[in-house]
Write a protein that holds these residues in place. Structure first.
Motif, PDB file in Angstrom:
ATOM      1  N   ARG A  77       1.009  -1.078   0.393  1.00 19.04           N
ATOM      2  CA  ARG A  77      -0.265  -0.499   0.007  1.00 19.04           C
ATOM      3  C   ARG A  77       0.877   1.047   0.151  1.00 19.04           C
ATOM      4  N   TYR A  78       2.074   1.309   0.768  1.00 18.58           N
ATOM      5  CA  TYR A  78       2.872   2.025   0.814  1.00 18.58           C
ATOM      6  C   TYR A  78       4.140   2.096   0.592  1.00 18.58           C
ATOM      7  N   LYS A  79       4.944   2.705  -0.222  1.00 23.53           N
ATOM      8  CA  LYS A  79       6.969   2.615   0.149  1.00 23.53           C
ATOM      9  C   LYS A  79       7.467   3.884  -0.310  1.00 23.53           C
ATOM     10  N   ILE A  80       8.198   3.866   0.525  1.00 23.08           N
ATOM     11  CA  ILE A  80       9.042   5.219   0.591  1.00 23.08           C
ATOM     12  C   ILE A  80      10.688   4.516   0.889  1.00 23.08           C
ATOM     13  N   ILE A  81      11.262   4.927  -1.060  1.00 24.25           N
ATOM     14  CA  ILE A  81      12.488   4.938  -1.279  1.00 24.25           C
ATOM     15  C   ILE A  81      13.650   5.522  -1.727  1.00 24.25           C
ATOM     16  N   GLU A  82      14.993   5.097  -1.791  1.00 20.97           N
ATOM     17  CA  GLU A  82      15.222   6.413  -1.863  1.00 20.97           C
ATOM     18  C   GLU A  82      15.805   6.821  -3.243  1.00 20.97           C
ATOM     19  N   LYS A  83      16.119   7.627  -3.894  1.00 23.42           N
ATOM     20  CA  LYS A  83      16.534   8.386  -5.383  1.00 23.42           C
ATOM     21  C   LYS A  83      17.331   7.143  -5.283  1.00 23.42           C
ATOM     22  N   GLY A 116      -7.800  -1.169  -8.162  1.00 21.63           N
ATOM     23  CA  GLY A 116      -7.023  -1.084  -6.798  1.00 21.63           C
ATOM     24  C   GLY A 116      -7.255  -0.331  -6.034  1.00 21.63           C
ATOM     25  N   GLN A 117      -6.823  -0.032  -4.628  1.00 21.49           N
ATOM     26  CA  GLN A 117      -6.311   1.008  -3.430  1.00 21.49           C
ATOM     27  C   GLN A 117      -5.350   1.756  -3.871  1.00 21.49           C
ATOM     28  N   GLY A 118      -4.247   1.088  -5.133  1.00 20.53           N
ATOM     29  CA  GLY A 118      -3.195   2.037  -5.368  1.00 20.53           C
ATOM     30  C   GLY A 118      -1.948   1.430  -4.611  1.00 20.53           C
ATOM     31  N   THR A 119      -1.294   2.270  -4.809  1.00 20.25           N
ATOM     32  CA  THR A 119       0.917   2.182  -3.657  1.00 20.25           C
ATOM     33  C   THR A 119       1.518   3.755  -3.907  1.00 20.25           C
ATOM     34  N   ARG A 120       0.839   3.734  -2.791  1.00 17.25           N
ATOM     35  CA  ARG A 120       1.329   5.452  -2.691  1.00 17.25           C
ATOM     36  C   ARG A 120       2.911   5.439  -2.658  1.00 17.25           C
ATOM     37  N   LEU A 121       3.825   5.415  -4.005  1.00 20.66           N
ATOM     38  CA  LEU A 121       5.229   5.794  -3.600  1.00 20.66           C
ATOM     39  C   LEU A 121       6.187   6.957  -3.077  1.00 20.66           C
ATOM     40  N   SER A 164       7.130   9.968  -7.292  1.00 16.02           N
ATOM     41  CA  SER A 164       7.339  10.176  -6.128  1.00 16.02           C
ATOM     42  C   SER A 164       5.054  10.128  -6.861  1.00 16.02           C
ATOM     43  N   ALA A 165       4.043   9.071  -6.699  1.00 19.99           N
ATOM     44  CA  ALA A 165       2.559   9.116  -7.294  1.00 19.99           C
ATOM     45  C   ALA A 165       2.289   7.973  -6.598  1.00 19.99           C
ATOM     46  N   TYR A 209      -4.326  -2.947 -16.595  1.00 20.76           N
ATOM     47  CA  TYR A 209      -3.874  -1.719 -16.557  1.00 20.76           C
ATOM     48  C   TYR A 209      -2.679  -1.244 -15.676  1.00 20.76           C
ATOM     49  N   TRP A 210      -1.636  -0.422 -15.619  1.00 24.66           N
ATOM     50  CA  TRP A 210      -1.139   0.451 -14.723  1.00 24.66           C
ATOM     51  C   TRP A 210      -1.253   2.212 -14.787  1.00 24.66           C
ATOM     52  N   TYR A 211      -1.717   2.540 -13.611  1.00 24.85           N
ATOM     53  CA  TYR A 211      -1.907   4.218 -14.432  1.00 24.85           C
ATOM     54  C   TYR A 211      -0.904   4.448 -13.266  1.00 24.85           C
ATOM     55  N   GLN A 212      -0.339   5.834 -13.430  1.00 29.79           N
ATOM     56  CA  GLN A 212      -0.175   7.047 -11.902  1.00 29.79           C
ATOM     57  C   GLN A 212      -1.042   7.539 -12.220  1.00 29.79           C
ATOM     58  N   GLN A 213      -0.347   8.863 -10.999  1.00 27.90           N
ATOM     59  CA  GLN A 213      -1.273   9.762 -10.266  1.00 27.90           C
ATOM     60  C   GLN A 213      -0.769   9.994  -9.648  1.00 27.90           C
ATOM     61  N   ILE A 214       0.302  11.192  -9.988  1.00 29.51           N
ATOM     62  CA  ILE A 214       0.761  12.560  -9.493  1.00 29.51           C
ATOM     63  C   ILE A 214      -0.921  13.114  -8.595  1.00 29.51           C
ATOM     64  N   LEU A 215      -0.135  13.698  -7.206  1.00 28.59           N
ATOM     65  CA  LEU A 215      -0.803  14.711  -6.684  1.00 28.59           C
ATOM     66  C   LEU A 215      -1.452  15.908  -7.297  1.00 28.59           C
ATOM     67  N   GLY A 216      -2.962  15.256  -7.443  1.00 30.04           N
ATOM     68  CA  GLY A 216      -3.424  17.018  -8.064  1.00 30.04           C
ATOM     69  C   GLY A 216      -3.598  16.601  -9.187  1.00 30.04           C
ATOM     70  N   GLN A 217      -3.147  15.326  -9.942  1.00 35.15           N
ATOM     71  CA  GLN A 217      -3.982  15.194 -11.402  1.00 35.15           C
ATOM     72  C   GLN A 217      -4.911  14.248 -11.234  1.00 35.15           C
ATOM     73  N   GLY A 218      -5.219  13.425 -12.164  1.00 40.68           N
ATOM     74  CA  GLY A 218      -5.812  12.601 -12.724  1.00 40.68           C
ATOM     75  C   GLY A 218      -4.932  11.331 -13.061  1.00 40.68           C
ATOM     76  N   PRO A 219      -5.296   9.606 -12.761  1.00 42.40           N
ATOM     77  CA  PRO A 219      -3.906   9.395 -13.218  1.00 42.40           C
ATOM     78  C   PRO A 219      -3.802   9.093 -14.756  1.00 42.40           C
ATOM     79  N   LYS A 220      -2.656   8.402 -15.264  1.00 41.00           N
ATOM     80  CA  LYS A 220      -2.339   8.556 -16.569  1.00 41.00           C
ATOM     81  C   LYS A 220      -2.251   7.183 -16.695  1.00 41.00           C
ATOM     82  N   LEU A 221      -2.590   6.557 -17.828  1.00 43.81           N
ATOM     83  CA  LEU A 221      -1.961   5.665 -18.644  1.00 43.81           C
ATOM     84  C   LEU A 221      -1.007   4.902 -18.628  1.00 43.81           C
TER      85      LEU A 221
END
Lengths: 111, 114
Positions: free
Chosen positions: B9-15, B106-111, B87-88, B33-45
């Motif tokens: 559900r959550y993951k924190i990593i170093e660059k 799904g519920q998503g993974t917050r990276l 980060s998304a 599908y895999w989508y990326q959702q950056i804060l404040g944006q809609g999901p992007k395929l």
């Protein structure tokens, strides 16, 4: 390239009001349009799916319309409740290209 | 009916580190599908699979992102090496048959990349 715009970006209304969320898209060659709800920190919950041949879909207090030729859809919420507070996302399906999303409307229903 | 499952559900990593996300779609759904959702944006395929074949990966940054769908069921999305701008929330979705049919998320993974 398909672009989806949602207006307004944010909306705050008192409980009990009827409200309309708007979605527009630039390419009318779509197969369907889907409305989602997203609660903070959560995934997307599908609310309504409208196929391109349909004009509207209803589920409980929600009604979504589609005017493909003008590139517009509206989501109507009747008798709003505090539990309706969330971000509402509109997405259009172009067939093999997955869904193209708008940025969403952040809705707050005041008790 | 079980929904789309994602982990973690959550993951924190170093660059510059690597990370992998896992998705199990709804049983019988051919499209994933895999989508990326950056804060404040809609999901992007990022990528779309039909069974175990790639339908669209035109927006996947292939120099650092990779994805596979084993036996047309589960899928993994990997980032190596991660950048701060990765980060998304990473959302997995499935549908019975391409985007002609309803997509379930799904519920998503917050990276978070620090």
């Amino acid at each position: 390239k398909q672009e989806v715009t949602q207006i307004p970006a944010a909306l705050s209304v008192p409980e009990g009001e009827n409200l309309v969320l708007n979605c527009s898209f630039t390419d009318s060659a779509i197969y369907n349009l889907q409305w989602f709800r997203q609660d903070p920190g959560k995934g997307l919950t599908s609310l309504l799916l409208i196929q391109s041949s349909q004009r509207e879909q209803t589920s409980g207090r929600l009604n979504a319309s589609l005017d493909k030729s003008s590139g517009r859809s509206t989501l109507y919420i009747a008798a709003s409740q505090p539990g309706d507070s969330a971000t509402y996302l509109c997405a259009v399906g172009g067939g093999a290209d997955g869904l193209t999303f708008g940025k969403g409307t952040h809705l707050i229903i005041q008790p | 009916e079980a929904g789309v499952a994602q982990s973690p559900r959550y993951k924190i990593i170093e660059k510059r580190q690597s990370v992998a996300f896992w998705c199990n779609p709804i049983s019988g759904h051919a499209t994933l599908y895999w989508y990326q959702q950056i804060l404040g944006q809609g999901p992007k395929l990022l990528i779309q699979f039909q069974n175990n074949g790639v339908v669209d990966d035109s927006q996947l940054p292939k120099d650092r992102f990779s994805a596979e769908r084993l036996k047309g069921v589960d899928s993994t999305l990997k980032i190596q090496p991660a950048k701060l701008e990765d980060s998304a929330v990473y959302l997995c979705a499935s549908s019975l048959e391409s985007s002609y049919t309803e997509a379930f998320f799904g519920q998503g993974t917050r990276l978070t990349v620090v």
